[in-house]
Design an enzyme around this catalytic site. Structure first.
Site, short mmCIF file in Angstrom:
data_model
loop_
_atom_site.label_atom_id
_atom_site.label_comp_id
_atom_site.label_asym_id
_atom_site.label_seq_id
_atom_site.Cartn_x
_atom_site.Cartn_y
_atom_site.Cartn_z
N ARG A 77 0.75 -1.20 0.08
CA ARG A 77 0.02 -0.15 0.02
C ARG A 77 0.78 1.07 -0.07
NH1 ARG A 77 -5.19 -1.49 2.85
NH2 ARG A 77 -5.14 -3.62 3.42
N HIS A 425 -20.19 44.98 -7.45
CA HIS A 425 -21.42 45.14 -7.04
C HIS A 425 -22.09 43.97 -6.58
CE1 HIS A 425 -25.57 46.26 -6.58
NE2 HIS A 425 -25.15 47.29 -5.78
N ARG A 532 -23.49 51.14 4.57
CA ARG A 532 -23.38 51.98 3.39
C ARG A 532 -24.91 52.58 3.25
NH1 ARG A 532 -20.14 46.85 1.38
NH2 ARG A 532 -22.15 45.72 2.65
N ASN A 739 -11.12 47.63 -0.64
CA ASN A 739 -11.72 47.53 -1.95
C ASN A 739 -11.29 48.66 -2.83
OD1 ASN A 739 -13.15 45.03 -0.93
ND2 ASN A 739 -15.14 46.12 -0.93
N CYS A 802 -12.53 47.63 6.54
CA CYS A 802 -13.77 47.44 6.48
C CYS A 802 -14.12 47.03 4.96
CB CYS A 802 -14.65 48.60 6.94
SG CYS A 802 -14.26 50.01 5.70
#
Length: 862
Positions: A77, A425, A532, A739, A802
């Site tokens: 094996r 988005h 937001r 971002n 954030c």
């Protein structure tokens, strides 16, 4: 045993052997030997020995066979360092030849001996001689008749008689397995699973325990938990007159292990053997500190333990197993935390496509928001809302989404877009509301006017047809795929509570609506790190008022229109404050360019003209005038707040009035956090701060009540990071919006980067998609500069990120090292962040995850 070759070792309790030299299987077998379990005699070949065999340098086969006695039957094996890396197929019954066949026929009967010999001939032919399995298609199913046919087929294909010398057989098996491991295909496959290019393979040669023969003989596997749920229950199968793992594919002849109303069991057939196997498996769980699957053989009533491997498990089971081991005192809680991959929690938080179900993949895109859902294809937000009203699940298909699509996105079961990347988005909103989403599916031809999709393979999907979106794997599937439900069960909650006790950085949630805030509370977020506010304006009753404000000609007219929005905003904020129950709530002031609130086609212009009682030509001219060549770098954020200050004035008043409304007597007062977006200069902050302070003073005077608030800046531009020392004295916090900061640092459109990002990563231009994994070198340097300069100018400044990076373990590690106070991410990523933060804390106190698990393994070495 060979004294001159330390790389070939008889497995005993004291033999020198490690996972990184002999592989996991060999080391586990040694542990079983130390537990005094009935393991057949086994020899382990190290990585070095196997590498030499692949190069043609064979060991002394006679010496290798000597420890097994006269005419042994053996199996070989693979033993790789990590079982997930795979390895060659095991080969059983080595040593079977004509002479051994005659002996066995007398001992166990001709039928059983024929079965064993036939199995070996076929296995050797396929895995060693590399013959096509089709060669044996015509072999009779009866072993006594099929054996002769198989031997003749082997001779016809190879022009050689089947090898009779056990040393030759074993040598050829070892050479074949060694060369298979070092072949290009095998190397690429294991590298895809995370193995290094030079990963070694060990081999174990084990004396065969016959599961075919007189008395009760057979083979099976046993484990004490369910691999899908982690629930404590004996699972597995047993099959009489079988070898290896035949029981798992034995069909109706396979027996259950414990007593079961569905059919006969091993416990009823051989109760003593069943009890012994169960006891051995329980001992392995306790001493190896892991849920193990036991591979066993019963040979004429005698139990042999051939192998023990870690139970395969999905994420739900992994959590349940880790928690149960800790609660039973087998491992400490810290190790339980380290045993669960944070990203794997996504499987518990969302429905997933059943991994065991067939997958008819139509197309692939970017896995933007995890989970899976099926529904009828719709092409507009209005159609999605109509489908939801009828109670029909739907998949919203768009070239790309915009804020106008928010209500349709909430109504849909999943999102599919042609364009966009991991921070587009659709991706951000999808993750925020827990909606499965695949973006950047550019191989699909989107024909939205004709309401149809043409897949890469030519299949056409029309509106109303059902597809499944797998946001975890970035796949679009035909029809309605079988799904597994989310599983936020007791074990999950327990693990999360341990994580909260251990971690040393706070985790907040990005939440835009009361529903988002409820999710944040349910996932035990320590507040809202980003609200937001623009998403609150897209409800139908508000959108019309917003558009009227945009078309107002004077400051007084704008203020008058915004007065109608004030009570709506005030109610929104009051709801958020009440839901969060004293936890901090950070509200970002209005950010997007105004044109996003205006219709883009003539039909929309006509409707707006009717609503505002204006000529269509005037509406069209105003819409065109508000258009920008690059709106994401244009009139948005603080720039809009300074040039159209009435918007921020209204929002500040709504926040302060909601603060007073939500602050109850006898309880700690609400202290809102107000964040100015897209700042790049100190003077911008001074101007906005002055107006907000003036609004606060006015509200205090009108209400005759005092309140406190914190003002901060969202650091999204490189200049804001570089000039943080000038900005920090004016504010209470700096929250880095990674971002936009990534987008501006790289000069990349996050919505378009998906078109070429895969090629860039494959060619090594970027190690990872910087919108998916924080670039700690480039963007990270700006974060460090901003943090250091901001803290130097204002030692009490609160630092956070954030952006969507806030939920990534790599980003959390960076933030801890840089001294940030908290990270904030979408609600469904909060548990991932909480566990990742806990693991980082454990790592700092105990060591890396690998070191913790290595300590675990060393304690398991009985």
């Amino acid at each position: 045993m060979q004294q001159d070759d330390p790389d070939i070792t008889l497995i005993t309790a004291s033999a020198p052997m490690q996972t990184d030299t002999h592989g996991g299987r060999a080391k586990c077998l040694q542990r079983l030997v130390r537990l005094d379990l009935p393991v057949p005699r086994t020899i382990a070949l190290s990585f070095g020995a196997v590498h030499r065999i692949a190069a043609g340098k064979m060991p002394d086969m006679a010496a290798l066979l000597a420890p097994f006695g006269e005419a042994p039957l053996l199996c070989v094996r693979p033993s790789s360092e990590d079982p997930d890396w795979g390895g060659p197929n095991a080969v059983l019954n080595i040593g079977m030849n004509d002479a051994r066949y005659l002996d066995l026929s007398e001992q166990i009967g001709k039928q059983a001996a024929s079965d064993i010999y036939l199995r070996f001939v076929q296995s050797y032919a396929i895995h060693v001689a590399r013959l096509d399995p089709d060669v044996f298609e015509e072999v009779a199913p009866d072993p006594a008749q099929g054996l002769g046919e198989a031997l003749r087929a082997y001779e016809d294909e190879t022009d050689e008689t089947f090898p009779q010398d056990p040393a030759v057989q074993l040598g050829q098996v070892l050479r074949s397995m060694a060369r298979a491991w070092e072949g290009t295909t095998a190397r690429l496959l294991r590298q895809a699973k995370g193995a290094p290019a030079d990963a070694g393979l060990g081999l174990v040669v084990q004396q065969l325990a016959l599961g075919i023969g007189p008395g009760e003989s057979g083979s099976g596997v046993m484990q004490l938990v369910d691999s899908r749920t982690g629930a404590q229950q004996i699972t597995g199968r047993y099959l009489s007159q079988s070898q290896g793992r035949d029981a798992l594919r034995g069909g109706e002849d396979s027996l259950y292990l414990g007593r079961d109303p569905r059919g006969p069991s091993l416990e009823e057939l051989a109760p003593d053997a069943f009890a012994e196997i169960r006891a051995h498996t329980r001992l392995m769980r306790e001493k190896l500190r892991e849920e193990m699957q036991t591979e066993f053989t019963i040979e004429d009533g005698r139990v042999w333990i051939l192998d023990g491997i870690r139970v395969a498990r999905n994420a739900r089971a992994a959590v349940a197993i880790a928690v149960a081991l800790a609660e039973d005192g087998i491992i400490p809680r810290e190790e339980a935390l380290m045993r669960v991959e944070p990203r794997a929690l996504n499987e518990l938080l969302h429905r997933q496509v059943d991994p065991e179900a067939p997958r008819d993949i139509l197309a692939r895109g970017i896995a933007a928001s995890p989970g899976a859902a099926a529904g009828k294809v719709v092409f507009t937000a209005a159609e999605a809302q109509a489908a939801a009203a009828r109670g029909e699940p739907c998949v919203l298909v768009r070239r790309e989404t915009s804020p106008e699509d928010i209500r349709g996105m909430h109504a849909a079961s999943a999102i599919l877009t042609e364009r966009g990347g991991i921070t587009s988005h659709a991706a951000v909103i999808g993750r925020g509301i827990g909606l499965p989403c695949v973006v950047g599916a550019s191989d699909i031809r989107f024909q939205t006017r004709r309401k149809m999709l043409t897949m890469p393979g030519g299949q056409v999907i029309r509106a109303g047809e059902t597809i499944t979106v797998d946001g975890t794997n970035g796949e679009v599937l035909a029809g309605e795929a079988p799904l597994l439900e989310a599983a936020r069960d007791t074990a999950f909650q327990t693990l999360m509570s341990w994580a909260d006790e251990t971690r040393d950085i706070a985790v907040r949630a990005n939440a835009d609506t009361p529903a988002d805030a409820e999710l944040a509370r349910n996932f035990n977020a320590r507040g809202i790190g980003l609200c937001r506010t623009e998403h609150m304006f897209f409800e139908a009753d508000r959108l019309t008022v917003m558009r009227e404000m945009i078309f107002a000609d004077t400051s007084e007219d704008r203020a008058a229109v915004l007065e109608r929005l004030l009570p709506m905003q005030r109610a929104d904020f009051a709801d958020l404050f009440r839901i969060m129950q004293g936890q901090p709530v950070c509200i970002r002031l209005f950010d997007p360019p105004l044109h996003e609130f205006l219709p883009t086609d003539r039909a929309g212009h006509v409707q707006l003209a009717e609503a505002l009682d204006m000529p269509v030509s005037d509406v069209t001219r105003r819409v065109e005038a508000l258009g920008e060549y690059n709106p994401m770098l244009g009139m948005r954020g603080v720039r809009l707040g300074i040039t159209v200050p009435e918007i921020y004035d209204m929002q500040a008043r709504a926040i302060f009035e909601a603060t007073l409304e939500a602050s109850r007597e006898g309880e700690a007062p609400v202290v809102p956090e107000i964040m100015i977006p897209l700042v790049s200069a100190r003077r911008e902050v001074e101007i906005v701060k002055a107006r907000i302070d003036a609004v606060a003073a006015a509200v205090r005077g009108e209400r005759q009540r005092d309140f406190a608030y914190r003002l901060g800046v969202m650091v999204e531009t490189p200049r804001a990071a570089l000039r943080a020392g000038e900005i920090a004295p004016l504010v209470s916090f700096l929250s880095f919006g990674t971002n936009d900061l990534t987008q501006m640092t790289y000069g990349l459109s996050r919505d378009d980067a998906g078109r070429f990002m895969s090629a860039y990563v494959q060619k090594g231009v970027y190690p990872e998609d910087p919108f998916h994994v924080l670039d700690t070198d480039g963007v990270g340097e700006l974060l460090r500069i901003g943090a250091e300069r901001g803290r130097a100018a204002n030692p009490d400044i609160v630092l956070s990120i954030c952006g969507e990076h806030g939920g990534n373990p790599e980003s959390i590690s960076f933030c801890r090292e840089a001294g940030f106070t908290y990270v904030s991410c979408s609600p469904f990523r909060v548990p991932v962040a909480r566990l990742a933060a806990a693991q980082l804390s454990v790592r700092d106190r105990i060591g890396t995850p690998e070191a913790v698990l290595a300590q675990d393994r060393s304690r398991s070495a009985v």
